[in-house]
Design a protein around this motif. Structure first.
Motif, PDB file in Angstrom:
ATOM      1  N   LEU A 143       0.892  -1.283  -0.097  1.00  0.00           N
ATOM      2  CA  LEU A 143      -0.003  -0.119  -0.006  1.00  0.00           C
ATOM      3  C   LEU A 143       0.890   1.340  -0.009  1.00  0.00           C
ATOM      4  O   LEU A 143       0.717   1.996  -0.675  1.00  0.00           O
ATOM      5  CB  LEU A 143      -0.862  -0.095   1.004  1.00  0.00           C
ATOM      6  CG  LEU A 143      -1.730   1.247   1.558  1.00  0.00           C
ATOM      7  CD1 LEU A 143      -2.896   1.436   0.195  1.00  0.00           C
ATOM      8  CD2 LEU A 143      -2.356   1.275   2.858  1.00  0.00           C
ATOM      9  N   ASN A 195      -7.718   5.822  -3.841  1.00  0.00           N
ATOM     10  CA  ASN A 195      -7.522   5.191  -2.439  1.00  0.00           C
ATOM     11  C   ASN A 195      -8.273   4.094  -2.203  1.00  0.00           C
ATOM     12  O   ASN A 195      -7.892   3.187  -1.413  1.00  0.00           O
ATOM     13  CB  ASN A 195      -7.997   6.463  -1.595  1.00  0.00           C
ATOM     14  CG  ASN A 195      -6.943   7.691  -1.742  1.00  0.00           C
ATOM     15  OD1 ASN A 195      -5.582   7.280  -2.321  1.00  0.00           O
ATOM     16  ND2 ASN A 195      -7.455   8.942  -1.359  1.00  0.00           N
ATOM     17  N   ARG A 199      -6.308   0.535  -1.433  1.00  0.00           N
ATOM     18  CA  ARG A 199      -6.615   0.004   0.083  1.00  0.00           C
ATOM     19  C   ARG A 199      -7.224  -1.495   0.023  1.00  0.00           C
ATOM     20  O   ARG A 199      -7.021  -2.250   0.749  1.00  0.00           O
ATOM     21  CB  ARG A 199      -7.152   0.910   0.962  1.00  0.00           C
ATOM     22  CG  ARG A 199      -6.437   2.126   1.348  1.00  0.00           C
ATOM     23  CD  ARG A 199      -7.238   3.168   2.023  1.00  0.00           C
ATOM     24  NE  ARG A 199      -6.259   4.422   2.195  1.00  0.00           N
ATOM     25  CZ  ARG A 199      -5.246   4.483   3.057  1.00  0.00           C
ATOM     26  NH1 ARG A 199      -5.143   3.263   3.980  1.00  0.00           N
ATOM     27  NH2 ARG A 199      -4.759   5.536   3.194  1.00  0.00           N
ATOM     28  N   ALA A 200      -8.273  -1.475  -0.815  1.00  0.00           N
ATOM     29  CA  ALA A 200      -9.128  -2.825  -0.905  1.00  0.00           C
ATOM     30  C   ALA A 200      -8.496  -3.881  -1.476  1.00  0.00           C
ATOM     31  O   ALA A 200      -8.442  -4.967  -0.858  1.00  0.00           O
ATOM     32  CB  ALA A 200     -10.371  -2.515  -1.886  1.00  0.00           C
ATOM     33  N   PHE A 202      -4.856  -4.421  -1.175  1.00  0.00           N
ATOM     34  CA  PHE A 202      -3.678  -4.710  -0.471  1.00  0.00           C
ATOM     35  C   PHE A 202      -4.360  -5.165   1.201  1.00  0.00           C
ATOM     36  O   PHE A 202      -3.715  -5.822   1.722  1.00  0.00           O
ATOM     37  CB  PHE A 202      -2.959  -3.616  -0.105  1.00  0.00           C
ATOM     38  CG  PHE A 202      -1.649  -3.549  -1.333  1.00  0.00           C
ATOM     39  CD1 PHE A 202      -0.782  -4.390  -1.547  1.00  0.00           C
ATOM     40  CD2 PHE A 202      -2.020  -2.469  -2.475  1.00  0.00           C
ATOM     41  CE1 PHE A 202      -0.041  -4.249  -2.714  1.00  0.00           C
ATOM     42  CE2 PHE A 202      -1.149  -2.412  -3.548  1.00  0.00           C
ATOM     43  CZ  PHE A 202      -0.173  -3.149  -3.658  1.00  0.00           C
ATOM     44  N   ASN A 203      -5.479  -4.730   1.404  1.00  0.00           N
ATOM     45  CA  ASN A 203      -6.294  -5.332   2.643  1.00  0.00           C
ATOM     46  C   ASN A 203      -6.422  -6.922   2.839  1.00  0.00           C
ATOM     47  O   ASN A 203      -6.470  -7.651   3.398  1.00  0.00           O
ATOM     48  CB  ASN A 203      -7.635  -4.739   2.942  1.00  0.00           C
ATOM     49  CG  ASN A 203      -7.463  -3.066   3.631  1.00  0.00           C
ATOM     50  OD1 ASN A 203      -6.345  -2.925   3.754  1.00  0.00           O
ATOM     51  ND2 ASN A 203      -8.428  -2.531   3.418  1.00  0.00           N
ATOM     52  N   GLN A 204      -6.451  -7.435   1.352  1.00  0.00           N
ATOM     53  CA  GLN A 204      -6.576  -8.946   1.028  1.00  0.00           C
ATOM     54  C   GLN A 204      -5.560  -9.125   0.195  1.00  0.00           C
ATOM     55  O   GLN A 204      -5.813  -9.826  -0.871  1.00  0.00           O
ATOM     56  CB  GLN A 204      -7.959  -9.289   0.864  1.00  0.00           C
ATOM     57  CG  GLN A 204      -9.211  -8.962   1.741  1.00  0.00           C
ATOM     58  CD  GLN A 204     -10.430  -9.360   1.601  1.00  0.00           C
ATOM     59  OE1 GLN A 204     -10.524 -10.650   1.453  1.00  0.00           O
ATOM     60  NE2 GLN A 204     -11.318  -8.566   1.160  1.00  0.00           N
ATOM     61  N   ARG A 205      -4.295  -8.995   0.376  1.00  0.00           N
ATOM     62  CA  ARG A 205      -3.154  -9.019  -0.802  1.00  0.00           C
ATOM     63  C   ARG A 205      -3.113 -10.650  -1.000  1.00  0.00           C
ATOM     64  O   ARG A 205      -2.489 -10.693  -2.052  1.00  0.00           O
ATOM     65  CB  ARG A 205      -1.913  -8.485  -0.307  1.00  0.00           C
ATOM     66  CG  ARG A 205      -1.404  -8.882   1.002  1.00  0.00           C
ATOM     67  CD  ARG A 205      -0.096  -8.199   1.344  1.00  0.00           C
ATOM     68  NE  ARG A 205       0.891  -8.247   0.161  1.00  0.00           N
ATOM     69  CZ  ARG A 205       1.871  -7.493   0.032  1.00  0.00           C
ATOM     70  NH1 ARG A 205       1.816  -6.152   0.688  1.00  0.00           N
ATOM     71  NH2 ARG A 205       2.514  -7.361  -1.002  1.00  0.00           N
ATOM     72  N   ALA A 212     -10.442  -9.804  -3.989  1.00  0.00           N
ATOM     73  CA  ALA A 212     -10.482  -8.632  -3.129  1.00  0.00           C
ATOM     74  C   ALA A 212     -11.429  -7.683  -3.130  1.00  0.00           C
ATOM     75  O   ALA A 212     -12.006  -6.899  -2.279  1.00  0.00           O
ATOM     76  CB  ALA A 212      -8.906  -8.427  -3.061  1.00  0.00           C
ATOM     77  N   ALA A 216     -14.890  -5.890  -1.270  1.00  0.00           N
ATOM     78  CA  ALA A 216     -14.557  -4.751  -0.679  1.00  0.00           C
ATOM     79  C   ALA A 216     -15.850  -3.956  -0.694  1.00  0.00           C
ATOM     80  O   ALA A 216     -16.740  -4.065  -1.668  1.00  0.00           O
ATOM     81  CB  ALA A 216     -13.418  -3.942  -1.323  1.00  0.00           C
TER      82      ALA A 216
END
Length: 266
Positions: A143, A195, A199-200, A202-205, A212, A216
């Motif tokens: 991120l 943004n 973020r979505a 890499f939150n579930q990379r 993912a 999101a």
């Protein structure tokens, strides 16, 4: 406050030189501590505003500076994260040996202030510096890599051994230079969408982009999401760490195009 102070004068001088400071510039020093950077900064002819959260250190540094350097250096006792940089004007140069606990939040603060900050020369924990400068592919790419590289050109300057600091830390450090106000790899029409998407992802990379982003809160049905991937030309079967910054820009622009009312940033 757990800070490790730069104790090598030659390294301090190299950092100041890398910031390319001259008379008439305004420099913001983050965490001056014992003044290893403050003294060479005071000799550049620039205006120096040094932000020190530790009041005792701030008072001691004022005493050490003496009268003449103090005319060019303003020691501000306060938290850099809460300081309003806009009051100093534009074209700011930021220099600092950042305490670990504020490094990431401060870098995001500088990105938000990118229009008034021209460049920053920062000494960070080596692991964080690697993540900021990383390209797509390795696990270090994440991120903060994407967010910073959209808004700044990142240069790795030098590695600093633990012995360059006092007290000696258990980790190595690295100095990087960020040059803000650089043109993004592609025109970004939807900064809010960018943004959200990054973020979505890499939150579930560990999941594919399709998985993912589908989970999101983007407000997209499966068919709409597939349309976003098709329009952006991005493979939904890839994971976030494989997508370059330009790919995320394409995804954000495609996502924003589905909602004409969405706020856009050119």
């Amino acid at each position: 406050m757990g800070q490790n102070f730069l104790a090598d004068p030659r390294t301090a001088q190299k950092i100041v030189q890398a910031a390319e400071i001259g008379p008439g510039d305004t420099v913001v020093e983050i965490g001056p501590g014992l003044g290893a950077l403050t003294f060479p900064l005071s000799r550049t002819g620039a205006r120096v505003v040094a932000l020190e959260a530790d009041r005792a250190l701030a008072a001691a540094l004022k005493e050490r500076l003496g009268r003449k350097p103090r005319e060019r250096v303003e020691i501000v006792s306060g938290d850099a994260l809460g300081y309003d940089l806009s009051q100093l004007g534009t074209g700011l140069i930021v220099v600092g040996n950042l305490p670990y606990q504020i490094s990431s939040p401060l870098i995001f603060k500088l990105m938000e202030a990118g229009r008034i900050v021209d460049r920053a020369v920062l000494t960070l924990q080596k692991e964080l510096a690697q993540r900021i400068a990383s390209g797509p592919g390795p696990k270090t790419y994440g991120l903060i890599s994407v967010m910073v590289q959209l808004r700044a050109a990142v240069e790795t300057l030098m590695d600093l051994p633990p012995g360059a600091f006092f007290p000696v830390p258990k980790v190595s450090s690295r100095t990087i230079r960020l040059k803000f106000n650089q043109a993004p790899p592609l025109p970004l029409r939807d900064e809010k969408g960018f943004n959200l998407v990054v973020r979505a992802a890499f939150n579930q990379r560990r999941k594919t982009l399709r998985q993912a982003l589908l989970k999101a809160p983007l407000g997209l049905a499966r068919e709409q999401l597939e349309s976003v991937f098709e329009q952006a030309g991005v493979d939904p079967g890839l994971r976030a760490e494989k997508i370059p910054v330009a790919g995320f820009v394409k995804l954000a622009n495609a996502y924003g195009s589905l909602d004409p009312a969405r706020d856009r940033v050119t």
